[in-house]
Scaffold this motif. Structure first.
Motif, PDB file in Angstrom:
ATOM      1  N   LYS A   1     -57.616   5.818 -20.884  1.00  0.00           N
ATOM      2  CA  LYS A   1     -57.540   6.158 -19.640  1.00  0.00           C
ATOM      3  C   LYS A   1     -56.856   7.638 -19.757  1.00  0.00           C
ATOM      4  O   LYS A   1     -57.670   8.638 -18.801  1.00  0.00           O
TER       5      LYS A   1
ATOM      6  N   ALA B   1     -60.101   9.743 -20.725  1.00  0.00           N
ATOM      7  CA  ALA B   1     -60.912   9.783 -19.443  1.00  0.00           C
ATOM      8  C   ALA B   1     -60.428  11.029 -18.569  1.00  0.00           C
ATOM      9  O   ALA B   1     -61.092  11.706 -17.827  1.00  0.00           O
ATOM     10  N   GLN B   2     -59.047  10.771 -18.233  1.00  0.00           N
ATOM     11  CA  GLN B   2     -58.581  11.838 -16.914  1.00  0.00           C
ATOM     12  C   GLN B   2     -58.669  13.298 -17.770  1.00  0.00           C
ATOM     13  O   GLN B   2     -59.288  14.214 -17.074  1.00  0.00           O
TER      14      GLN B   2
ATOM     15  N   THR C   1     -61.041  14.388 -19.950  1.00  0.00           N
ATOM     16  CA  THR C   1     -62.260  14.766 -19.698  1.00  0.00           C
ATOM     17  C   THR C   1     -62.747  15.145 -18.336  1.00  0.00           C
ATOM     18  O   THR C   1     -63.391  16.155 -18.130  1.00  0.00           O
ATOM     19  N   LYS C   2     -62.409  14.385 -17.324  1.00  0.00           N
ATOM     20  CA  LYS C   2     -62.547  14.657 -15.951  1.00  0.00           C
ATOM     21  C   LYS C   2     -61.981  15.973 -15.426  1.00  0.00           C
ATOM     22  O   LYS C   2     -62.685  16.792 -14.809  1.00  0.00           O
ATOM     23  N   ASN C   3     -60.781  16.324 -15.941  1.00  0.00           N
ATOM     24  CA  ASN C   3     -60.010  17.643 -15.707  1.00  0.00           C
ATOM     25  C   ASN C   3     -60.746  18.872 -16.281  1.00  0.00           C
ATOM     26  O   ASN C   3     -60.930  19.666 -15.700  1.00  0.00           O
ATOM     27  N   GLU C   4     -61.213  18.553 -17.492  1.00  0.00           N
ATOM     28  CA  GLU C   4     -61.997  19.698 -18.103  1.00  0.00           C
ATOM     29  C   GLU C   4     -63.237  20.102 -17.418  1.00  0.00           C
ATOM     30  O   GLU C   4     -63.662  21.041 -17.132  1.00  0.00           O
ATOM     31  N   LYS C   5     -64.005  18.849 -17.006  1.00  0.00           N
ATOM     32  CA  LYS C   5     -65.214  19.126 -16.231  1.00  0.00           C
ATOM     33  C   LYS C   5     -64.991  19.823 -14.896  1.00  0.00           C
ATOM     34  O   LYS C   5     -65.558  20.941 -14.559  1.00  0.00           O
ATOM     35  N   LEU C   6     -63.917  19.499 -14.297  1.00  0.00           N
ATOM     36  CA  LEU C   6     -63.495  20.169 -12.962  1.00  0.00           C
ATOM     37  C   LEU C   6     -63.227  21.800 -13.225  1.00  0.00           C
ATOM     38  O   LEU C   6     -63.536  22.460 -12.392  1.00  0.00           O
TER      39      LEU C   6
END
Length: 50
Positions: free
Chosen positions: A12, A15-16, A18-23
């Motif tokens: 988790k 995943a979070q 990776t999501k933060n990095e994309k944002l």
């Protein structure tokens, strides 16, 4: 050896992250795009000033 709960928490977290990095990359792209739009408008205004 990590327990299943620890492994799940790690998944988790990754995943979070990776999501933060994309944002972060999207925000950077919009910021740079906006800077260029402002620069082009300013150049246009200066060239057409009387």
């Amino acid at each position: 050896m990590p327990t299943p709960e620890e492994a799940s928490a790690e998944q988790k977290r990754l995943a979070q992250e990776t999501k933060n990095e994309k944002l972060m990359w999207w925000y950077l792209a919009y910021f740079l795009f906006g800077i260029h739009i402002i620069a082009f408008v300013m150049i246009f205004a200066i060239k057409h000033a009387k």
